[in-house]
Design a protein around this motif. Sequence first.
Motif, PDB file in Angstrom:
ATOM      1  N   PHE A  18       0.811  -1.229   0.000  1.00 57.57           N
ATOM      2  CA  PHE A  18       0.000   0.000   0.000  1.00 57.57           C
ATOM      3  C   PHE A  18       0.844   1.280   0.000  1.00 57.57           C
ATOM      4  O   PHE A  18       0.311   2.374   0.167  1.00 57.57           O
ATOM      5  CB  PHE A  18      -0.980   0.055   1.193  1.00 57.57           C
ATOM      6  N   SER A  19       2.176   1.156  -0.157  1.00 57.84           N
ATOM      7  CA  SER A  19       3.002   2.374  -0.113  1.00 57.84           C
ATOM      8  C   SER A  19       2.976   3.133  -1.442  1.00 57.84           C
ATOM      9  O   SER A  19       3.501   4.246  -1.526  1.00 57.84           O
ATOM     10  CB  SER A  19       4.446   2.017   0.273  1.00 57.84           C
ATOM     11  N   GLY A  20       2.388   2.512  -2.476  1.00 56.83           N
ATOM     12  CA  GLY A  20       2.268   3.220  -3.751  1.00 56.83           C
ATOM     13  C   GLY A  20       3.306   2.814  -4.781  1.00 56.83           C
ATOM     14  O   GLY A  20       3.577   3.563  -5.723  1.00 56.83           O
ATOM     15  N   LYS A  21       3.868   1.617  -4.628  1.00 62.14           N
ATOM     16  CA  LYS A  21       4.906   1.147  -5.557  1.00 62.14           C
ATOM     17  C   LYS A  21       4.339   0.959  -6.966  1.00 62.14           C
ATOM     18  O   LYS A  21       4.910   1.438  -7.944  1.00 62.14           O
ATOM     19  CB  LYS A  21       5.517  -0.173  -5.063  1.00 62.14           C
ATOM     20  N   SER A  22       3.217   0.243  -7.053  1.00 59.67           N
ATOM     21  CA  SER A  22       2.632  -0.001  -8.388  1.00 59.67           C
ATOM     22  C   SER A  22       2.176   1.311  -9.010  1.00 59.67           C
ATOM     23  O   SER A  22       2.385   1.546 -10.202  1.00 59.67           O
ATOM     24  CB  SER A  22       1.460  -0.973  -8.295  1.00 59.67           C
ATOM     25  N   GLU A  23       1.561   2.159  -8.179  1.00 57.04           N
ATOM     26  CA  GLU A  23       1.123   3.473  -8.645  1.00 57.04           C
ATOM     27  C   GLU A  23       2.298   4.247  -9.254  1.00 57.04           C
ATOM     28  O   GLU A  23       2.180   4.840 -10.329  1.00 57.04           O
ATOM     29  CB  GLU A  23       0.639   4.232  -7.406  1.00 57.04           C
ATOM     30  N   ARG A  49      -3.522 -10.316  -8.970  1.00 56.59           N
ATOM     31  CA  ARG A  49      -4.397  -9.337  -8.344  1.00 56.59           C
ATOM     32  C   ARG A  49      -5.208  -8.580  -9.402  1.00 56.59           C
ATOM     33  O   ARG A  49      -4.661  -8.016 -10.328  1.00 56.59           O
ATOM     34  CB  ARG A  49      -3.500  -8.352  -7.555  1.00 56.59           C
ATOM     35  N   SER A  57      -2.867  -0.869  -9.561  1.00 58.80           N
ATOM     36  CA  SER A  57      -2.555  -0.401  -8.205  1.00 58.80           C
ATOM     37  C   SER A  57      -3.795  -0.535  -7.326  1.00 58.80           C
ATOM     38  O   SER A  57      -4.903  -0.711  -7.831  1.00 58.80           O
ATOM     39  CB  SER A  57      -2.093   1.047  -8.245  1.00 58.80           C
ATOM     40  N   HIS A  58      -3.590  -0.423  -6.012  1.00 61.89           N
ATOM     41  CA  HIS A  58      -4.730  -0.511  -5.092  1.00 61.89           C
ATOM     42  C   HIS A  58      -5.735   0.607  -5.316  1.00 61.89           C
ATOM     43  O   HIS A  58      -6.881   0.515  -4.894  1.00 61.89           O
ATOM     44  CB  HIS A  58      -4.244  -0.495  -3.636  1.00 61.89           C
ATOM     45  N   ILE A 144       0.515   4.520   5.025  1.00 62.12           N
ATOM     46  CA  ILE A 144       0.058   5.114   6.287  1.00 62.12           C
ATOM     47  C   ILE A 144      -0.386   3.972   7.201  1.00 62.12           C
ATOM     48  O   ILE A 144      -1.154   3.096   6.789  1.00 62.12           O
ATOM     49  CB  ILE A 144      -1.136   6.080   6.032  1.00 62.12           C
TER      50      ILE A 144
HETATM   51  P1  ADP Z   1       1.750  -1.028  -3.502  1.00 65.12           P
HETATM   52  O1  ADP Z   1       2.085  -1.392  -4.931  1.00 65.12           O
HETATM   53  O2  ADP Z   1       2.909  -0.412  -2.784  1.00 65.12           O
HETATM   54  O3  ADP Z   1       1.128  -2.157  -2.725  1.00 65.12           O
HETATM   55  P2  ADP Z   1      -0.327   0.559  -4.719  1.00 65.12           P
HETATM   56  O4  ADP Z   1       0.374   1.473  -5.662  1.00 65.12           O
HETATM   57  O5  ADP Z   1      -0.994  -0.662  -5.310  1.00 65.12           O
HETATM   58  O6  ADP Z   1       0.666   0.133  -3.535  1.00 65.12           O
HETATM   59  O7  ADP Z   1      -1.476   1.337  -3.938  1.00 65.12           O
HETATM   60  C1  ADP Z   1      -1.282   2.581  -3.315  1.00 65.12           C
HETATM   61  C2  ADP Z   1      -2.663   3.122  -2.980  1.00 65.12           C
HETATM   62  O8  ADP Z   1      -3.240   2.300  -1.963  1.00 65.12           O
HETATM   63  C3  ADP Z   1      -2.703   4.494  -2.363  1.00 65.12           C
HETATM   64  O9  ADP Z   1      -2.662   5.518  -3.324  1.00 65.12           O
HETATM   65  C4  ADP Z   1      -4.053   4.490  -1.664  1.00 65.12           C
HETATM   66  O10 ADP Z   1      -5.082   4.818  -2.562  1.00 65.12           O
HETATM   67  C5  ADP Z   1      -4.259   3.029  -1.297  1.00 65.12           C
HETATM   68  N1  ADP Z   1      -4.122   2.712   0.126  1.00 65.12           N
HETATM   69  C6  ADP Z   1      -4.868   1.775   0.773  1.00 65.12           C
HETATM   70  N2  ADP Z   1      -4.483   1.655   2.055  1.00 65.12           N
HETATM   71  C7  ADP Z   1      -3.470   2.521   2.246  1.00 65.12           C
HETATM   72  C8  ADP Z   1      -2.629   2.866   3.384  1.00 65.12           C
HETATM   73  N3  ADP Z   1      -2.765   2.266   4.562  1.00 65.12           N
HETATM   74  N4  ADP Z   1      -1.684   3.804   3.205  1.00 65.12           N
HETATM   75  C9  ADP Z   1      -1.536   4.418   2.012  1.00 65.12           C
HETATM   76  N5  ADP Z   1      -2.281   4.143   0.923  1.00 65.12           N
HETATM   77  C10 ADP Z   1      -3.235   3.206   1.026  1.00 65.12           C
END
Ligand code: ADP
Length: 191
Positions: A18-23, A49, A57-58, A144
């Motif tokens: 959820f840190s935004g890596k894929s985003e 996924r 991304s999420h 977060i």
């Molecule tokens: P990752 O690839 O690192 O798992 P993603 O890029 O898929 O992350 O998703 C990031 C998005 O997840 C954020 O922009 C936000 O919309 C969502 N999100 C959900 N839960 C959280 C959290 N606890 N902290 C930050 N973003 C979150």
Amino acid sequence: MHIIKDMGWIEVVTGSMFSGKSEELIRRVKRARYGKKKTIVFKPEIDDRYCPNSVVSHSGDQVNAININSATEIFNYVTEDIEVVAIDEVQFFGKDVIDVCQKLANQGKRVITAGLDTDFKGVPFGHTHILMSVAEYVDKLQAICVVCGNPASKTQRLIEGRPASALDPIILVGAKESYEARCRRCHVVPM
Ligand code: ADP
Ligand code: ZN
């Protein structure tokens, strides 16, 4: 980032779930495409996924991706004209992913990788840490913490809503498991 001429390089985008890596990977790929760079995206077969043919991304952003089982398959797709190679969920590939990224960068390509640096126990996941050490650029993102709101650098694994122990099996049949972002203080791994 400065202008780099006639040279490839490796970028690593890392951090917890959820840190935004894929985003961030998707953002970089889209910007490369605006710049008319020939770009190709890969992800491991294991990561299904949402959608099998995309990195999603999420928050719902996505870009088409080719599923591969082993990093060396990348060479079957990367032709000379391709300038940017992106690899998501890089922690799931074997050690050969390091050589593959190095070769691509040495061929003059920009290599964008994204992946978890640690697993739910907080220990290095796959070979991301090695890739971080050979990369030109490393960005470590934080989510977060869903418990306290601090920046979160850890991935909490929950089984039936309770923190998973380091000894719990990785593959669970029948049990409901989930993951959440947590800070150092709120991350729990019972023994
Ligand atoms: P990752 O690839 O690192 O798992 P993603 O890029 O898929 O992350 O998703 C990031 C998005 O997840 C954020 O922009 C936000 O919309 C969502 N999100 C959900 N839960 C959280 C959290 N606890 N902290 C930050 N973003 C979150
Ligand atoms: Zn916390």
